[in-house]
Design an enzyme around this catalytic site. Structure first.
Site, PDB file in Angstrom:
ATOM      1  N   CYS A 129       0.807  -1.225   0.000  1.00 43.74           N
ATOM      2  CA  CYS A 129       0.000   0.000   0.000  1.00 43.74           C
ATOM      3  C   CYS A 129       0.843   1.279   0.000  1.00 43.74           C
ATOM      4  O   CYS A 129       0.554   2.230  -0.732  1.00 43.74           O
ATOM      5  CB  CYS A 129      -0.954   0.000   1.185  1.00 43.74           C
ATOM      6  SG  CYS A 129      -0.274  -0.753   2.676  1.00 43.74           S
ATOM      7  N   HIS A 249      -2.884   6.237   4.694  1.00 40.76           N
ATOM      8  CA  HIS A 249      -1.441   6.374   4.928  1.00 40.76           C
ATOM      9  C   HIS A 249      -0.983   7.749   4.449  1.00 40.76           C
ATOM     10  O   HIS A 249      -1.392   8.217   3.386  1.00 40.76           O
ATOM     11  CB  HIS A 249      -0.666   5.342   4.104  1.00 40.76           C
ATOM     12  CG  HIS A 249      -0.751   3.934   4.606  1.00 40.76           C
ATOM     13  ND1 HIS A 249      -1.370   3.561   5.773  1.00 40.76           N
ATOM     14  CD2 HIS A 249      -0.242   2.793   4.058  1.00 40.76           C
ATOM     15  CE1 HIS A 249      -1.247   2.250   5.932  1.00 40.76           C
ATOM     16  NE2 HIS A 249      -0.580   1.763   4.901  1.00 40.76           N
TER      17      HIS A 249
HETATM   18  O1  25A Z   1       0.975 -12.125   4.625  1.00 36.90           O
HETATM   19  P1  25A Z   1       0.752 -10.673   4.356  1.00 36.90           P
HETATM   20  O2  25A Z   1       0.752 -10.363   2.894  1.00 36.90           O
HETATM   21  O3  25A Z   1       1.719  -9.793   5.071  1.00 36.90           O
HETATM   22  O4  25A Z   1      -0.738 -10.316   4.884  1.00 36.90           O
HETATM   23  C1  25A Z   1      -1.117 -10.379   6.275  1.00 36.90           C
HETATM   24  C2  25A Z   1      -2.489  -9.840   6.522  1.00 36.90           C
HETATM   25  O5  25A Z   1      -2.522  -8.530   5.977  1.00 36.90           O
HETATM   26  C3  25A Z   1      -3.805  -8.258   5.501  1.00 36.90           C
HETATM   27  C4  25A Z   1      -4.701  -9.458   5.665  1.00 36.90           C
HETATM   28  O6  25A Z   1      -5.496  -9.304   6.884  1.00 36.90           O
HETATM   29  C5  25A Z   1      -3.691 -10.553   5.868  1.00 36.90           C
HETATM   30  O7  25A Z   1      -4.233 -11.561   6.669  1.00 36.90           O
HETATM   31  N1  25A Z   1      -3.581  -7.808   4.148  1.00 36.90           N
HETATM   32  C6  25A Z   1      -3.241  -8.524   3.047  1.00 36.90           C
HETATM   33  N2  25A Z   1      -3.040  -7.724   2.022  1.00 36.90           N
HETATM   34  C7  25A Z   1      -3.225  -6.467   2.468  1.00 36.90           C
HETATM   35  C8  25A Z   1      -3.142  -5.198   1.886  1.00 36.90           C
HETATM   36  N3  25A Z   1      -2.824  -5.035   0.591  1.00 36.90           N
HETATM   37  C9  25A Z   1      -3.570  -6.535   3.829  1.00 36.90           C
HETATM   38  N4  25A Z   1      -3.819  -5.467   4.545  1.00 36.90           N
HETATM   39  C10 25A Z   1      -3.734  -4.276   3.932  1.00 36.90           C
HETATM   40  N5  25A Z   1      -3.397  -4.132   2.660  1.00 36.90           N
HETATM   41  P2  25A Z   1      -7.060  -8.980   6.874  1.00 36.90           P
HETATM   42  O8  25A Z   1      -7.530  -8.919   8.255  1.00 36.90           O
HETATM   43  O9  25A Z   1      -7.384  -7.854   5.991  1.00 36.90           O
HETATM   44  O10 25A Z   1      -7.710 -10.234   6.174  1.00 36.90           O
HETATM   45  C11 25A Z   1      -7.702 -11.470   6.716  1.00 36.90           C
HETATM   46  C12 25A Z   1      -8.585 -12.301   5.762  1.00 36.90           C
HETATM   47  O11 25A Z   1      -7.912 -13.517   5.586  1.00 36.90           O
HETATM   48  C13 25A Z   1      -8.914 -14.549   5.745  1.00 36.90           C
HETATM   49  N6  25A Z   1      -8.331 -15.809   6.035  1.00 36.90           N
HETATM   50  C14 25A Z   1      -7.569 -16.163   7.093  1.00 36.90           C
HETATM   51  N7  25A Z   1      -7.277 -17.445   7.035  1.00 36.90           N
HETATM   52  C15 25A Z   1      -7.840 -17.934   5.889  1.00 36.90           C
HETATM   53  C16 25A Z   1      -8.519 -16.897   5.255  1.00 36.90           C
HETATM   54  N8  25A Z   1      -9.183 -17.045   4.112  1.00 36.90           N
HETATM   55  C17 25A Z   1      -9.205 -18.293   3.543  1.00 36.90           C
HETATM   56  N9  25A Z   1      -8.608 -19.357   4.105  1.00 36.90           N
HETATM   57  C18 25A Z   1      -7.926 -19.224   5.277  1.00 36.90           C
HETATM   58  N10 25A Z   1      -7.339 -20.300   5.831  1.00 36.90           N
HETATM   59  C19 25A Z   1      -9.751 -14.024   6.857  1.00 36.90           C
HETATM   60  O12 25A Z   1     -11.007 -14.606   6.915  1.00 36.90           O
HETATM   61  C20 25A Z   1      -9.899 -12.593   6.422  1.00 36.90           C
HETATM   62  O13 25A Z   1     -10.921 -12.495   5.450  1.00 36.90           O
HETATM   63  P3  25A Z   1     -11.595 -15.252   8.310  1.00 36.90           P
HETATM   64  O14 25A Z   1     -12.864 -15.822   7.909  1.00 36.90           O
HETATM   65  O15 25A Z   1     -10.565 -16.131   8.917  1.00 36.90           O
HETATM   66  O16 25A Z   1     -11.743 -14.213   9.471  1.00 36.90           O
HETATM   67  C21 25A Z   1     -12.484 -13.104   9.394  1.00 36.90           C
HETATM   68  C22 25A Z   1     -13.700 -13.207  10.338  1.00 36.90           C
HETATM   69  O17 25A Z   1     -13.488 -14.186  11.369  1.00 36.90           O
HETATM   70  C23 25A Z   1     -13.414 -13.584  12.668  1.00 36.90           C
HETATM   71  N11 25A Z   1     -12.286 -14.237  13.365  1.00 36.90           N
HETATM   72  C24 25A Z   1     -11.009 -14.129  13.041  1.00 36.90           C
HETATM   73  N12 25A Z   1     -10.259 -14.832  13.894  1.00 36.90           N
HETATM   74  C25 25A Z   1     -11.114 -15.432  14.784  1.00 36.90           C
HETATM   75  C26 25A Z   1     -12.421 -15.057  14.448  1.00 36.90           C
HETATM   76  N13 25A Z   1     -13.493 -15.485  15.136  1.00 36.90           N
HETATM   77  C27 25A Z   1     -13.285 -16.337  16.178  1.00 36.90           C
HETATM   78  N14 25A Z   1     -12.022 -16.723  16.551  1.00 36.90           N
HETATM   79  C28 25A Z   1     -10.939 -16.311  15.887  1.00 36.90           C
HETATM   80  N15 25A Z   1      -9.713 -16.689  16.267  1.00 36.90           N
HETATM   81  C29 25A Z   1     -13.261 -12.140  12.441  1.00 36.90           C
HETATM   82  O18 25A Z   1     -13.903 -11.364  13.406  1.00 36.90           O
HETATM   83  C30 25A Z   1     -13.918 -11.935  11.078  1.00 36.90           C
HETATM   84  O19 25A Z   1     -15.304 -11.709  11.228  1.00 36.90           O
HETATM   85  O1  L14 Z   2       2.618  -6.111   2.396  1.00 36.53           O
HETATM   86  O2  L14 Z   2       0.846  -3.949   8.594  1.00 36.53           O
HETATM   87  O3  L14 Z   2       0.786  -5.365   1.509  1.00 36.53           O
HETATM   88  O4  L14 Z   2       0.263  -2.120   7.580  1.00 36.53           O
HETATM   89  C1  L14 Z   2       0.798  -3.831   3.870  1.00 36.53           C
HETATM   90  C2  L14 Z   2       0.326  -3.307   5.176  1.00 36.53           C
HETATM   91  C3  L14 Z   2       1.558  -5.937   4.967  1.00 36.53           C
HETATM   92  C4  L14 Z   2       1.076  -5.372   6.286  1.00 36.53           C
HETATM   93  C5  L14 Z   2       1.468  -5.644   2.490  1.00 36.53           C
HETATM   94  C6  L14 Z   2       0.698  -3.281   7.574  1.00 36.53           C
HETATM   95  C7  L14 Z   2       0.830  -5.333   3.814  1.00 36.53           C
HETATM   96  C8  L14 Z   2       1.159  -3.865   6.273  1.00 36.53           C
END
Ligand code: 25A
Ligand code: L14
Length: 345
Positions: A129, A249
Site C-alpha cells: 500500500c 497512509h
Molecule cells: O501475509 P501478508 O501479505 O503480510 O498479509 C497479512 C495480513 O494482511 C492483511 C490481511 O489481513 C492478511 O491476513 N492484508 C493482506 N493484504 C493487504 C493489503 N494489501 C492486507 N492489509 C492491507 N493491505 P485482513 O484482516 O485484511 O484479512 C484477513 C482475511 O484472511 C482470511 N483468512 C484467514 N485465514 C484464511 C482466510 N481465508 C481463507 N482461508 C484461510 N485459511 C480471513 O477470513 C480474512 O478475510 P476469516 O474468515 O478467517 O476471518 C475473518 C472473520 O473471522 C473472525 N475471526 C477471526 N479470527 C477469529 C475469528 N473469530 C473467532 N475466533 C478467531 N480466532 C473475524 O472477526 C472476522 O469476522
Molecule cells: O505487504 O501492517 O501489503 O500495515 C501492507 C500493510 C503488509 C502489512 C502488504 C501493515 C501489507 C502492512
C-alpha cells in the site's frame, strides 16, 4: 460484452470488504461473485449489489469456472491456493507480498507500468500500500524530470494490519481514556516477541526486522519501487512508522530529480493532470492532503510541494491515500479492468 466469474479469497477481511464494495463501482461485468474465506466464516452472508452472497470455505475446488480471483488473506493462503486457481484458468491478483519480487510475476500499478501485465503467467502481484501511492505520484515527475533519489518516511494507518488490529486500537483508546492500562496483543507485528500499544503512540516498526536494521515493510517499499518504476539503480531509503489512524497512509517524501533548474511549479504542473492524482497544494488557504479528506476515496493526494533549502534538485512532497482502497482493493480492481481492456483475460 463478456461477463466474468470473480472470486475474493479473504472476503471477510479488511481488504476483502473493500473489494466487495468497490466491485460495484467497477466496469467489470460480473456473472457470479464467489466470496471465499476460512472455515470460520463459511456460511456468513454478505451483500453484493443488494443481493446476499454466502461465504464459502477456500478449497482447491472453489476455483472451478473462475476467471478472476482476488487474493487478500495473507501470504500463506496465497502460497497454498494460487496454483489451484491458476490451474483452473483464473487470473490471480494477489494482495500479499508472496510473489511481488518474483521475476516472473508482474508487479503493477496501472497508472505506472500497465505494459508489465502482458508477460503474466496467470498471477499478478498487487504492490504494498505505501509503495502504490508513492509511485503513483512519482511516476509523472520521473517521466518529466528523471529521478535519482527518494527518501521516504511513512505515517501508516492501523487497518493495514487487518481487522483485529483495528479492534485493538479502539479498545486501547477507550482504555486509556478511562484511565486503564491498554492491552497490546498484535502491533507492531503479530509475529514478533513484544507488543506495544498503538493508541496515543507512534511505533517505528511495521513488520519484522531484517538483520540490517531495516524492517521488511521498509524493504518492500525500497525493492518494489525499483521494480515497478523500472529503475534498478534508484537510490532509495524508507522509514515506516505506525500511527493511531484507522485508515489512510501519509508519507513525507524527499526526492532528487535528474534535470537541472526544475521548479516546484513545474512539478505541480505535471501532477495536476496525472491520472489518479489530485493536487492539493495552496499554503495561502491551508490546502494540503490529510487523512480525513483522503479516506474512502480512490485517488492519491499530493501537496506541500517545495524545493529543498540546500539542494536545487531536491524537493519535498506530502502524499496521502486510503491504504485499503488505492493501496489494496481499488488497485487490484484497476489491474483486472486494465487486463480486460488489453484483452488479457
Ligand atoms: O501475509 P501478508 O501479505 O503480510 O498479509 C497479512 C495480513 O494482511 C492483511 C490481511 O489481513 C492478511 O491476513 N492484508 C493482506 N493484504 C493487504 C493489503 N494489501 C492486507 N492489509 C492491507 N493491505 P485482513 O484482516 O485484511 O484479512 C484477513 C482475511 O484472511 C482470511 N483468512 C484467514 N485465514 C484464511 C482466510 N481465508 C481463507 N482461508 C484461510 N485459511 C480471513 O477470513 C480474512 O478475510 P476469516 O474468515 O478467517 O476471518 C475473518 C472473520 O473471522 C473472525 N475471526 C477471526 N479470527 C477469529 C475469528 N473469530 C473467532 N475466533 C478467531 N480466532 C473475524 O472477526 C472476522 O469476522
Ligand atoms: O505487504 O501492517 O501489503 O500495515 C501492507 C500493510 C503488509 C502489512 C502488504 C501493515 C501489507 C502492512
Amino acid at each position: 460484452m463478456k461477463k466474468y466469474n470473480v472470486a475474493i479469497v479473504g472476503a471477510t477481511g479488511a481488504v476483502g470488504e473493500k473489494l466487495i464494495q468497490l466491485l460495484e463501482d467497477s466496469s467489470i461485468a460480473i456473472n457470479e461473485l464467489h466470496l471465499l474465506a476460512s472455515a470460520r466464516s463459511a456460511g456468513r452472508k454478505l451483500i453484493f449489489n443488494s443481493q446476499e452472497v454466502t461465504v464459502e470455505e477456500t478449497t482447491e475446488s472453489a476455483f472451478k469456472g473462475i476467471d478472476i480471483a482476488f487474493f487478500s488473506a495473507g501470504g500463506s493462503i496465497t502460497q497454498k491456493f494460487h496454483q489451484a486457481a491458476r490451474d483452473s484458468g483464473a487470473i490471480v491478483i494477489d494482495n500479499t507480498s508472496a510473489f511481488r519480487m518474483d521475476p516472473n510475476t508482474p508487479l503493477v500499478v496501472p497508472e505506472v507500468n500497465p505494459e508489465a501485465l502482458r508477460d503474466h503467467t496467470y498471477l499478478i502481484a498487487n504492490p504494498n500500500c505505501s509503495t502504490i501511492q508513492m509511485v503513483a505520484a512519482l511516476k509523472p515527475i520521473e517521466a518529466a524530470f528523471g529521478l535519482d533519489r527518494v527518501i521516504v518516511s511513512t505515517y501508516q494507518a492501523v487497518s493495514g494490519a487487518g481487522l483485529h488490529a483495528l479492534e485493538e486500537l479502539e479498545e486501547q483508546t477507550k482504555a486509556v481514556l478511562a484511565g486503564e492500562e491498554p492491552k497490546a496483543n498484535i502491533l507492531p507485528s503479530g509475529g514478533d516477541k513484544k507488543h506495544y500499544p498503538i493508541a496515543f503512540n507512534a511505533i517505528p516498526q511495521i513488520d519484522l526486522f531484517s538483520e540490517d536494521g531495516y524492517t521488511f515493510e521498509e524493504w518492500k517499499m525500497m525493492n518494489e519501487t525499483k521494480k515497478i518504476m523500472g529503475l534498478p539503480n534508484l537510490k532509495i531509503a524508507a522509514t515506516c512508522v505506525r500511527i493511531p489512524v484507522m485508515s489512510g497512509h501519509s508519507e513525507s517524501v524527499y526526492i532528487e530529480v535528474e534535470k537541472d533548474g526544475v521548479t516546484a511549479d513545474e512539478i505541480r504542473e505535471v501532477l495536476k493532470d496525472a491520472p489518479g492524482i489530485v493536487l492539493q497544494d495552496d499554503p495561502s488557504t491551508q490546502t494540503y492532503p490529510m487523512v480525513i479528506t483522503a479516506v474512502d476515496k480512490k485517488d492519491t493526494y499530493v501537496g506541500r510541494i517545495r524545493r529543498d533549502v540546500d539542494n536545487p534538485k531536491g524537493f519535498h512532497l506530502w502524499i496521502v491515500s486510503d491504504n485499503l482502497i488505492k493501496g489494496a482493493a481499488w488497485n487490484s480492481i484497476q489491474i483486472a479492468e486494465k487486463m480486460i481492456e488489453m484483452a488479457l483475460v
